[in-house]
Design an enzyme around this catalytic site. Structure first.
Site, PDB file in Angstrom:
ATOM      1  N   LYS A  30      60.520  -3.294 -17.039  1.00 59.14           N
ATOM      2  CA  LYS A  30      59.485  -4.395 -16.753  1.00 59.14           C
ATOM      3  C   LYS A  30      59.208  -3.926 -18.151  1.00 59.14           C
ATOM      4  O   LYS A  30      58.484  -4.981 -18.521  1.00 59.14           O
ATOM      5  CB  LYS A  30      58.470  -3.596 -16.320  1.00 59.14           C
ATOM      6  CG  LYS A  30      58.517  -2.949 -14.733  1.00 59.14           C
ATOM      7  CD  LYS A  30      58.285  -1.647 -13.673  1.00 59.14           C
ATOM      8  CE  LYS A  30      58.273  -1.701 -12.427  1.00 59.14           C
ATOM      9  NZ  LYS A  30      58.144  -0.701 -12.227  1.00 59.14           N
ATOM     10  N   GLN A  54      55.303   4.391 -11.489  1.00 56.27           N
ATOM     11  CA  GLN A  54      56.556   4.628 -10.557  1.00 56.27           C
ATOM     12  C   GLN A  54      56.811   5.232 -10.039  1.00 56.27           C
ATOM     13  O   GLN A  54      57.160   6.813  -9.932  1.00 56.27           O
ATOM     14  CB  GLN A  54      57.532   4.469 -12.178  1.00 56.27           C
ATOM     15  CG  GLN A  54      59.429   4.021 -11.253  1.00 56.27           C
ATOM     16  CD  GLN A  54      59.281   2.331 -10.881  1.00 56.27           C
ATOM     17  OE1 GLN A  54      58.461   1.737 -11.648  1.00 56.27           O
ATOM     18  NE2 GLN A  54      59.709   2.498  -9.985  1.00 56.27           N
ATOM     19  N   ASP A  93      49.615  -2.135  -8.440  1.00 55.65           N
ATOM     20  CA  ASP A  93      51.037  -2.464  -8.299  1.00 55.65           C
ATOM     21  C   ASP A  93      50.588  -1.947  -6.629  1.00 55.65           C
ATOM     22  O   ASP A  93      51.171  -2.318  -5.764  1.00 55.65           O
ATOM     23  CB  ASP A  93      51.396  -0.797  -8.285  1.00 55.65           C
ATOM     24  CG  ASP A  93      52.730  -0.701  -8.755  1.00 55.65           C
ATOM     25  OD1 ASP A  93      53.419  -1.999  -8.489  1.00 55.65           O
ATOM     26  OD2 ASP A  93      53.532   0.465  -8.829  1.00 55.65           O
TER      27      ASP A  93
END
Ligand code: NAP
Length: 283
Positions: free
Chosen positions: A48, A92, A115
């Protein structure tokens, strides 16, 4: 047999995004929260960062020991919510099991939830709200299919997996594009009958080479989302959920692992970051 080339497709998307980022007055900024020492999570974070750098998106990684207290993590998220320079925040996944993932994710501001994992955002996806952030992997899968010249309209799509991260949002998104969905999970019986019914088969189970020739038929499109990291002769190898070697000899099109859904996930996350940046500028 056609390969659904995620690397190539992500590059096309990257060029589009590069133009978009250049048009912004200041670079968008993405905050990444990483808890613990999982090698796979660290690898995904590195990918990322690398792609963000190429695009001119600034990243800030906040790494915490896996023993971190939940309240401390929440404090960091709340601080980032208030930081006007940050457009997107991601935590994450997965988090260590002693932390309450749902409580933590729901602390992310819905405006920065790139996300797409907060309860509010998941509800928006369900209601078809155009302002919803589509979880990156689901957005990436649909982009990979459509940009490979395959239409979802009127197609039968069988999705293996029902996680909030992949299975559910990809099913909802494909349905939005006009597909009819069969959603399978660990309790599904006669799985091979349902997989063979599909025009497009999306596999997000997390079991290496789970899909074999008995699950597929000629003319199908297969999207392999699964990633299992194994050590072979001291080397790290990524294995998909589909037995690529055998299945690719039968089906019409298939995405490889690596080089399929993975690069599409990263670029789709950064698309979400740009969406969040623009949304904030327009409010
Ligand atoms: P997950 O949360 O573990 O979900 C796995 C799903 O598979 C569950 O819904 C489970 O059903 C279902 N399942 C398990 N065994 C099954 C079986 N025998 N038949 C049918 N379904 C079965 O995993 P995830 O987060 O969705 O991720 C899935 C895979 O995709 C993993 O390998 C992950 O590493 C990979 N992934 C890749 C990317 C990428 O960028 N390429 C991004 C995200 C994830 P139940 O709900 O009944 O338990």
């Amino acid at each position: 047999m056609k390969i659904l080339d995620g690397k190539k497709t992500a590059k096309i998307k990257e060029e589009e995004l590069l133009k978009r980022v250049k048009s912004f007055s200041v670079p968008p900024q993405l905050a990444i929260i990483l808890v613990g020492e999982r090698e796979d999570s660290k690898t995904y974070v590195k990918q990322k960062i690398k792609t963000s750098e190429r695009l001119g998106i600034k990243t800030h990684v906040f790494s915490f020991d896996e023993k971190i207290k939940q309240e401390e993590l929440i404090k960091k998220i709340e601080e980032l919510n208030l930081n006007k320079e940050i457009s997107g925040i991601i935590v994450q996944m997965p988090l260590p099991s002693k932390l309450n993932t749902r409580i933590i994710l729901d602390k992310i501001s819905p405006l920065k939830d790139v996300d797409g994992l907060t309860t509010l955002n998941q509800g928006k996806i369900l209601t078809g709200d155009s302002g919803a952030f589509i979880p990156a992997t689901a957005r990436g899968i649909v982009s990979l299919i459509t940009l490979s010249g395959i239409s979802l309209e009127g197609k039968r799509v069988t999705v293996l997996g029902r996680s909030l991260l992949v299975g559910r949002p990809v099913a909802l998104l494909a349905e939005k594009y006009g597909a009819t969905i069969i959603q399978c999970h660990s309790r599904t019986k006669k799985l091979d009958e349902l997989t063979r019914l599909a025009d497009i088969l999306v596999v997000a189970v997390g079991k290496p080479k789970f899909i074999t020739i008995k699950h597929v038929k000629k003319g199908q499109v297969v999207v392999d989302v699964g990633i299992t990291i194994l050590q072979k002769k001291g080397q790290r190898v990524l294995i998909g959920d589909v037995d690529y070697e055998k299945v690719s000899k039968i089906v019409k099109a298939i995405s490889p692992v690596p080089g399929g859904v993975g690069p599409m996930t990263v670029i789709s996350l950064l698309e979400n970051v740009c969406d969040a940046y623009e949304e904030r500028c327009n409010t």
